[in-house]
Enzyme design. Structure first.
Site, short mmCIF file in Angstrom:
data_model
loop_
_atom_site.label_atom_id
_atom_site.label_comp_id
_atom_site.label_asym_id
_atom_site.label_seq_id
_atom_site.Cartn_x
_atom_site.Cartn_y
_atom_site.Cartn_z
N GLU A 116 -8.80 -4.15 2.54
CA GLU A 116 -7.56 -4.64 1.93
C GLU A 116 -6.70 -5.24 3.04
O GLU A 116 -6.07 -4.53 3.81
CB GLU A 116 -6.83 -3.49 1.25
N SER A 171 0.86 -1.19 0.00
CA SER A 171 0.00 0.00 0.00
C SER A 171 0.89 1.23 0.00
O SER A 171 1.87 1.29 0.74
CB SER A 171 -0.86 0.04 1.26
N CYS A 213 -7.55 -1.94 6.75
CA CYS A 213 -6.28 -2.35 6.15
C CYS A 213 -5.34 -2.88 7.24
O CYS A 213 -5.19 -2.28 8.29
CB CYS A 213 -5.63 -1.18 5.42
N TYR A 225 -3.99 -8.63 4.26
CA TYR A 225 -2.99 -9.49 3.66
C TYR A 225 -2.50 -10.54 4.65
O TYR A 225 -2.73 -10.40 5.85
CB TYR A 225 -1.80 -8.65 3.14
#
Length: 297
Positions: free
Chosen positions: A295, A79, A255, A297
């Protein structure tokens, strides 16, 4: 109308077969003394090419060298932590928040993340190959009166740094943020609150438009005397957050590590149930309306 229907969104200006060669300008330690781990703010010179990006997008980094099969290393996505103008406001830089990945596997060997170690070790003047940008999921709506709820853990703060710098640190003739930006930030210790002085300064200077709540899991306790995680901090404002989510101008962004999603989902399920709403259905509708952005991960 979606938030970005008429925006000129740059995507894949540079592809993996032909990446852009940029240069590291600076590499600064973000955590404070005593913090566990090594997290950096890496500023990269992207002048001399066509690379441009918007807040909330990601960039591909191609680490040098080969993987264990002798193939060139694959790109990793990060990002972007700077606004489209970059940290120097000249549109010629891009910044990343990168945590060095290093852990012991079951055999007791030290495993190092290929790309995170490459980036955290970068020295000014050294080259870094970039692809992208990519991503339309995390873009800000054009509405300067929107409510923007941001939920971050660790380096997941990166896109929100870009949002907040655009809202409160830069001057734009065509965009003056007059809505409410509310950041919930989860970290293990106070020394790992990334960009802390800036966040505190903005919260002080822009009280009417920016709220900032931090959950420090190893140092704070929640209402039950257990570790304070981000969803516990949000629970303290459950009714207010639920009310905000009903507004058609509220956008929520999440995020960080994928593990954070379960806690948030559990909190939202309980909160929605108080109004006899099934959270999964409500979340589906928010996503359909382009107001729930994730988002992880």
């Amino acid at each position: 109308m979606s938030a970005n229907s008429e925006k000129d969104i740059p995507v894949n200006i540079y592809r993996p077969a032909n990446p852009f060669t940029a240069k590291c300008i600076s590499n600064d330690v973000l955590v404070r003394p005593g913090a566990v781990g090594d997290t950096r703010h890496v500023k990269i010179d992207i002048s001399g090419g066509d690379l441009r990006y918007l807040e909330g997008q990601s960039i591909g980094v191609v680490p040098p060298g080969e993987d264990k099969n002798g193939k060139p290393n694959k790109l990793r996505l990060y990002s972007i932590a700077s606004t489209r103008l970059g940290d120097d406001l000249d549109g010629k830089t891009l910044s990343l928040s990168v945590k060095r990945l290093e852990y012991q596997n079951e055999a007791g060997e030290t495993i190092k993340g290929v790309c995170s170690n490459f980036l955290t070790d970068l020295k000014p003047g050294e080259e870094v190959k970039l692809t992208g940008p990519v991503g339309k999921e995390m873009l800000l709506p054009d509405d300067p009166n929107a409510t923007i709820i941001m939920i971050a853990t660790g380096t997941g703060i990166a896109p929100f740094r870009a949002f907040l710098w655009r809202m409160f640190k830069e001057q734009h003739p065509d965009y003056q943020f007059k809505g409410l930006a509310w950041l919930f930030f989860g970290v293990p210790t106070d020394t790992t609150v990334l960009y802390k002085p800036d966040l505190e300064w903005m919260a002080y200077k822009h009280k009417r438009h920016f709220r900032y709540d931090v959950a420090i899991s190893r140092e704070q306790k929640n209402a039950n005397g257990e570790k304070m995680y981000i969803q516990n901090r949000m629970a303290e404002y459950a009714d207010e957050l639920w009310e905000l989510l009903q507004k058609p101008t509220t956008h929520t962004y999440m995020c960080g590590l994928r593990g954070m999603e379960d806690g948030i989902s559990e909190f939202m399920t309980k909160t929605a149930a108080k109004s006899d709403v099934v959270w999964k259905d409500f979340e589906k509708q928010l996503k359909k309306d382009g107001r729930w952005h994730v988002e992880t991960y």
